[in-house]
Design a protein around this motif. Structure first.
Motif, PDB file in Angstrom:
ATOM      1  N   PRO A 184       0.810  -1.225   0.000  1.00 59.34           N
ATOM      2  CA  PRO A 184       0.000   0.000   0.000  1.00 59.34           C
ATOM      3  C   PRO A 184       0.839   1.269   0.000  1.00 59.34           C
ATOM      4  O   PRO A 184       0.531   2.226  -0.713  1.00 59.34           O
ATOM      5  CB  PRO A 184      -0.830  -0.141   1.278  1.00 59.34           C
ATOM      6  CG  PRO A 184      -0.982  -1.619   1.445  1.00 59.34           C
ATOM      7  CD  PRO A 184       0.345  -2.192   1.031  1.00 59.34           C
ATOM      8  N   ASP A 185       1.916   1.286   0.800  1.00 57.02           N
ATOM      9  CA  ASP A 185       2.768   2.476   0.843  1.00 57.02           C
ATOM     10  C   ASP A 185       3.464   2.712  -0.490  1.00 57.02           C
ATOM     11  O   ASP A 185       3.585   3.863  -0.946  1.00 57.02           O
ATOM     12  CB  ASP A 185       3.819   2.328   1.949  1.00 57.02           C
ATOM     13  CG  ASP A 185       3.235   2.539   3.344  1.00 57.02           C
ATOM     14  OD1 ASP A 185       2.109   3.081   3.443  1.00 57.02           O
ATOM     15  OD2 ASP A 185       3.884   2.140   4.331  1.00 57.02           O
ATOM     16  N   ALA A 186       3.919   1.620  -1.114  1.00 54.20           N
ATOM     17  CA  ALA A 186       4.592   1.760  -2.414  1.00 54.20           C
ATOM     18  C   ALA A 186       3.620   2.237  -3.475  1.00 54.20           C
ATOM     19  O   ALA A 186       3.943   3.100  -4.303  1.00 54.20           O
ATOM     20  CB  ALA A 186       5.217   0.423  -2.817  1.00 54.20           C
ATOM     21  N   LEU A 187       2.412   1.678  -3.487  1.00 50.91           N
ATOM     22  CA  LEU A 187       1.398   2.112  -4.438  1.00 50.91           C
ATOM     23  C   LEU A 187       1.059   3.579  -4.224  1.00 50.91           C
ATOM     24  O   LEU A 187       0.928   4.351  -5.196  1.00 50.91           O
ATOM     25  CB  LEU A 187       0.144   1.246  -4.313  1.00 50.91           C
ATOM     26  CG  LEU A 187      -1.038   1.643  -5.194  1.00 50.91           C
ATOM     27  CD1 LEU A 187      -0.671   1.560  -6.673  1.00 50.91           C
ATOM     28  CD2 LEU A 187      -2.248   0.760  -4.898  1.00 50.91           C
ATOM     29  N   ARG A 188       0.920   3.960  -2.978  1.00 46.43           N
ATOM     30  CA  ARG A 188       0.595   5.353  -2.657  1.00 46.43           C
ATOM     31  C   ARG A 188       1.662   6.297  -3.211  1.00 46.43           C
ATOM     32  O   ARG A 188       1.348   7.308  -3.854  1.00 46.43           O
ATOM     33  CB  ARG A 188       0.465   5.521  -1.142  1.00 46.43           C
ATOM     34  CG  ARG A 188       0.050   6.917  -0.684  1.00 46.43           C
ATOM     35  CD  ARG A 188      -0.094   6.948   0.839  1.00 46.43           C
ATOM     36  NE  ARG A 188      -0.687   8.196   1.287  1.00 46.43           N
ATOM     37  CZ  ARG A 188      -0.003   9.320   1.491  1.00 46.43           C
ATOM     38  NH1 ARG A 188       1.315   9.330   1.291  1.00 46.43           N
ATOM     39  NH2 ARG A 188      -0.619  10.407   1.892  1.00 46.43           N
ATOM     40  N   LYS A 189       2.923   5.959  -2.996  1.00 39.64           N
ATOM     41  CA  LYS A 189       4.019   6.803  -3.485  1.00 39.64           C
ATOM     42  C   LYS A 189       4.032   6.848  -5.011  1.00 39.64           C
ATOM     43  O   LYS A 189       4.225   7.921  -5.612  1.00 39.64           O
ATOM     44  CB  LYS A 189       5.364   6.268  -2.977  1.00 39.64           C
ATOM     45  CG  LYS A 189       6.564   7.119  -3.399  1.00 39.64           C
ATOM     46  CD  LYS A 189       7.861   6.589  -2.835  1.00 39.64           C
ATOM     47  CE  LYS A 189       9.023   7.534  -3.145  1.00 39.64           C
ATOM     48  NZ  LYS A 189       9.166   7.859  -4.580  1.00 39.64           N
ATOM     49  N   THR A 190       3.835   5.701  -5.649  1.00 45.39           N
ATOM     50  CA  THR A 190       3.820   5.645  -7.110  1.00 45.39           C
ATOM     51  C   THR A 190       2.718   6.530  -7.682  1.00 45.39           C
ATOM     52  O   THR A 190       2.929   7.266  -8.654  1.00 45.39           O
ATOM     53  CB  THR A 190       3.645   4.193  -7.587  1.00 45.39           C
ATOM     54  OG1 THR A 190       4.839   3.465  -7.278  1.00 45.39           O
ATOM     55  CG2 THR A 190       3.371   4.121  -9.076  1.00 45.39           C
TER      56      THR A 190
END
Length: 252
Positions: A123-129
């Motif tokens: 979720p954090d990686a998707l959010r940043k992307t």
């Protein structure tokens, strides 16, 4: 001479078996309401069904809100639609139940072919992307689009994404926008994102993943109910499920 693909051969063989009991049915023109994300699958299978059965399919692809309107206001023979259509009581009343699940598929992110693959694994990686991307192609006026917007909300970035989102008018336009470079990311159902000129960055992380089910039913007032049911039965044959799988969806 170009050899026919395994999928095409299997489809033809499957149709012979699936439709062998239909010899006595008169040829019919069937009006089909279908979810836009089923376009590739049904465009592949429809000609095979038509050739073997003698029936003609007139397929209208659209988003869930429009499919609900059409089901409640226009004559049709069957639907292969997002299950959300049946959550509308008025639309549901225009179908003969029970429904038959045809395919399901999850959500993901795509980029232009050759571009750097962003991390969407958590979720954090998707959010940043999503926050780093200058633009995102999406079809918000659909059941799938509504779910994507709900994920933006869950990630706490709904407001930031409004300025980045480039709304598309059909599912096919999402991948086209990414392939042309008009949008850096495509965010939608995985099978829609897999297209020439694009690469799948990955599915949504498990915590945010959900599958959209496409289900079929004969229209309650169809005058071609037997032929409509025959098409639904064909969509569940091994030949048809092979096509569904090849085109990025899971049968059933």
């Amino acid at each position: 001479m170009k050899k026919p693909s395994l999928v095409a051969v299997a489809s033809k063989l499957g149709l012979v078996l699936a439709l062998s009991s239909m010899a006595d049915l008169h040829a019919a023109e069937l009006k089909v309401l279908a979810g836009g994300s089923m376009t590739a699958v049904l465009n592949e299978l429809a000609p095979q069904f038509e050739h073997a059965s003698g029936h003609t399919l007139v397929i209208h692809f659209d988003s869930t809100p429009n499919l609900i309107k059409q089901a409640t206001s226009e004559p049709f023979d069957l639907g292969v639609v997002p299950i959300d259509v049946f959550k509308d009581a008025a639309a549901k009343a225009h179908f003969t139940l029970p429904t038959v699940d045809i395919a399901h598929v999850g959500y993901g992110v795509s980029v232009r072919k050759g571009a750097a693959i962003p991390d969407v694994s958590t979720p954090d990686a998707l959010r940043k992307t999503l926050l780093d991307a200058p633009s995102i192609a999406l079809l918000p006026t659909s059941a799938a689009g509504a779910y994507v917007l709900s994920v933006f909300d869950r990630l706490g970035i709904a407001e930031q994404m409004k300025a980045k989102t480039k709304p598309q008018t059909t599912t096919g336009h999402i991948a086209e926008a990414v392939a042309r470079g008009d949008a850096e990311l495509g965010v939608f159902l995985v099978n829609v994102l897999i297209a020439p000129g694009t690469e799948l960055a990955g599915p949504f992380p498990a915590e945010l993943q959900q599958e959209l089910v496409f289900t079929a039913a004969v229209a309650a007032d169809s005058r071609q109910a037997d032929a409509a049911k025959a098409f639904i039965d064909y969509l569940r044959t091994p030949a048809a499920t092979m096509v569904i799988t090849t085109l990025g969806m899971t049968p059933g």
